[in-house]
Design an enzyme around this catalytic site. Structure first.
Site: not given
Ligand code: F3S
Length: 655
Positions: A214, A122
């Site tokens: 994650s 991201e």
């Protein structure tokens, strides 16, 4: 051991959308990188023919490629276009906001700093959108290494913790000459982290389910560890054994935004099958906080004995059955009644003490959470006046309505609401803390109803139609008329045919009036009304008295270069053009006419649309002379007969 779950866990909406779109794209499509940080989910997608690739060059032209919720760089969009790939873009809205915020800051001349993990996809994509020079920091030390006196624009990786963002932003602010901070942490992350804190406070062991790769799941584990002595971070049930849960009384379970529910369920099933949950005789052990379902088998001494499918019956006292001030338990419960309750105590012989009150409170909490999530209206009954508002009950539990939220207008006497039932909306809810906080608003419901009513009224109003209303306000420029929930403006110019100086000369507050709707602007909530057009135009009424060819008496009201205006009465005025003043050329009008002078005029034309009347003094004079001559001839019959036959009188006087 009691198992409790986080109130916010599992797929966030961004991941749900990504998975749904990937499944929809079907076999033969690709994901650029792992769709989500969960290997089990990636494996499931592969089984369905949705393959992960690490580069767009490995994908055949014309194929479908999913750009995941983390977002992609502009370069990858360009490559996809050049290679004629069909992009299914599931970049999360929060990630897009972070990209846009970064671009905006760069455009405004700030050096952009992302608080987050430099290696996370991201962050890599945001950097690519913002441009060269974008910095990423994750520690105080990294901030300290930044040059001072610069113009810094700060954003966050969407899964950053609030604490880290606040700490590092403050440090950057101290270093910068100028700073602009945009908090781009996603709300799903914030809610999940808050729920993890509440969970960790109640549990003595917390299991966090999700991938170590994650970011959001890792943050959950870090946060839980701040409030709970033991945190177990696992991805699948295989990583868990009974030994890890030894000594646990309250086990909290949460999961990351990219963890599928079925992975959590597998873990829960495994825990519930562990030996620690069973007695030696094979019966299930009871734990404090367990919810049980049972049937009342007997009632003695105001205690109901409930068969809860255990070796001994559960006991339910009157106080644990209801909060109502009752004396006899049988007024509420009978043998054979089915009941749900929470185990609130276990004695040394393993007998359970039950509470339906606690169970009802748990159910109420769930209903309240659902109502808040869905923005539902719920019914409340006011029980009393308290400091700053009123107390009330919703789903059988106590709540609070601030005085300012009782009505649309200020309420002077709160006691009038006691005993009243009405719909409310939740404006603040915390049922997880020891001191529950449930704050409600009736005003929000009324506001919404008002808006809906207004919208339906706006939709019904038709331009040019007549409506009745009540004068609700008078101002110097007009009157506001309440049309039954919405106010329209009757401008002073639209009140009457005559000039109105003061609206109060025409209307009074509270007057019932019929008005015409002449304009509706629903967007800006503006309605323009007209009263004048509902009345007959007095000019037209007066003008009815006059016909073309008629000779009437008038008074010169104005003298202009091109002619003179003559008032026929106090409303109708006409123009005598200079050429119609006399048969002879009139050089100077004022030499033949003066203001206020009475004159006879012939009406040459009446234009009702423009309200213009053309008059002629010359024609009137000629007609008068003609009349006089006719009358003269009428008196002298013989002369008339002999002369009249020889001359055409129209040639003498014109038509
Ligand atoms: Fe989007 Fe936040 Fe999920 S950024 S993908 S909603 S964790």
């Amino acid at each position: 051991m009691q198992i409790i779950f986080s109130t916010n866990m599992g797929f966030c909406h961004g991941v749900k959308k990504a998975v749904a779109k990937a499944l929809e794209s079907g076999s033969g499509s690709y994901t650029l990188g792992s769709l989500i940080h969960n290997q089990q989910m990636v494996d499931k997608l592969r089984e369905k023919g949705i393959t992960k690739v690490d580069s767009l060059y490995g994908v055949a032209s014309g194929s479908k490629v999913i750009f995941r919720s983390h977002g992609e760089s502009p370069t990858n969009y360009a490559i996809a276009q050049n290679r004629n790939l069909e992009v299914i873009d599931v970049t999360c809205d929060f990630v897009k906001k972070a990209q846009d915020s970064g671009k905006l800051l760069a455009k405004e001349g700030f050096e952009v700093i992302i608080i987050g993990d430099d290696k996370h996809p991201e962050v890599t994509a945001i950097k690519a959108w913002v441009g060269n020079g974008t910095k990423v920091v994750r520690t105080v030390q990294e901030v300290e290494e930044l040059p001072s006196g610069k113009k810094y624009g700060v954003i966050a990786q969407t899964t950053c913790t609030d604490d880290l963002f606040a700490t590092l932003s403050k440090k950057i602010e101290e270093k910068a000459e100028q700073v602009k901070i945009i908090n781009t942490i996603c709300s799903a992350t914030k809610q999940r982290q808050q729920a993890a804190i509440e969970l960790a406070k109640k549990a003595d062991t917390v299991i966090v389910v999700g991938s170590q790769g994650s970011a959001n799941t890792t943050h959950l584990a870090e946060i839980a560890a701040q409030y709970c002595p033991k945190v177990i971070f696992i991805e699948t049930k295989d990583e868990l054994d009974q030994e890890m849960l030894k000594g646990t009384k309250v086990l909290g379970i949460t999961s990351g935004a990219s963890t599928p529910d079925w992975l959590v369920q597998e873990i829960v099933d495994k825990i519930q099958g562990m030996d620690m949950f069973f007695n030696q005789d094979g019966s299930r052990k009871l734990f404090l906080g367990d919810i049980v379902e049972g049937v009342v088998v007997s009632i003695r001494d105001n205690i109901a004995f409930v068969d809860i499918n255990h070796k001994s019956e559960g006991m339910l006292s009157l106080q644990d059955l209801s909060l109502l001030p009752l004396d006899d338990i049988t007024s509420l419960i009978s043998v054979d009644d089915k009941i749900n309750a929470v185990i609130v105590g276990i004695d040394k012989d393993g007998n359970a003490k039950l509470s339906k009150v606690k169970y009802d409170a748990l159910v109420a909490d769930e209903k309240l959470k659902k109502a808040q999530e869905n923005n539902e209206k719920i019914e409340a009954i006011v029980t009393g006046v308290v400091k700053g508002g009123v107390s009330c009950q919703v789903f059988g539990i106590n709540a609070f309505i601030p005085a300012s939220h009782l009505d649309l207008n200020k309420v002077e006497d709160l006691s009038v609401f006691v005993g009243k039932k009405f719909l409310v909306q939740i404006i603040e809810l915390d049922v997880e803390s020891q001191r529950k906080k449930i704050v409600l608003s009736r005003r929000e419901v009324l506001k919404q109803e008002k808006q809906e009513h207004e919208q339906s009224l706006y939709a019904k109003l038709k331009i040019g139609e007549k409506y009745s209303g009540i004068v609700s306000r008078l101002t110097s420029f007009g009157a506001f008329v309440d049309l039954g929930g919405v106010d329209g403006l009757l401008h002073v110019a639209d009140m009457a045919w005559q000039k109105v100086k003061n609206p109060e000369d025409i209307l009074k507050l509270g007057d019932k009036v019929e008005v015409l709707v002449q304009k509706v602007d629903a967007l800006n909530k503006k309605i323009s009304l007209n009263l004048r057009d509902l009345q007959q135009d007095p000019w037209l009424v007066n003008a009815e008295k006059y016909q073309v060819g008629q000779i009437v008496q008038g008074k010169v009201s104005k003298i202009m270069k091109f002619g003179a205006f003559v008032a026929l009465d106090n409303l109708v005025e006409g123009l005598v053009h200079v050429s119609e003043i006399s048969d002879e050329h009139t050089q100077n009008i004022e030499s033949v006419l003066e203001i206020g002078q009475e004159v006879k005029v012939m009406i040459l034309a009446i234009d009702k649309k423009t309200k213009k009347v053309s008059l002629s003094i010359a024609q009137a004079k000629k007609e008068e002379e003609k009349q006089e001559f006719s009358e003269f001839l009428g008196d002298k019959d013989e002369f008339s007969n002999s002369i009249g036959s020889k001359f055409d009188l129209t040639k003498l006087f014109g038509k």
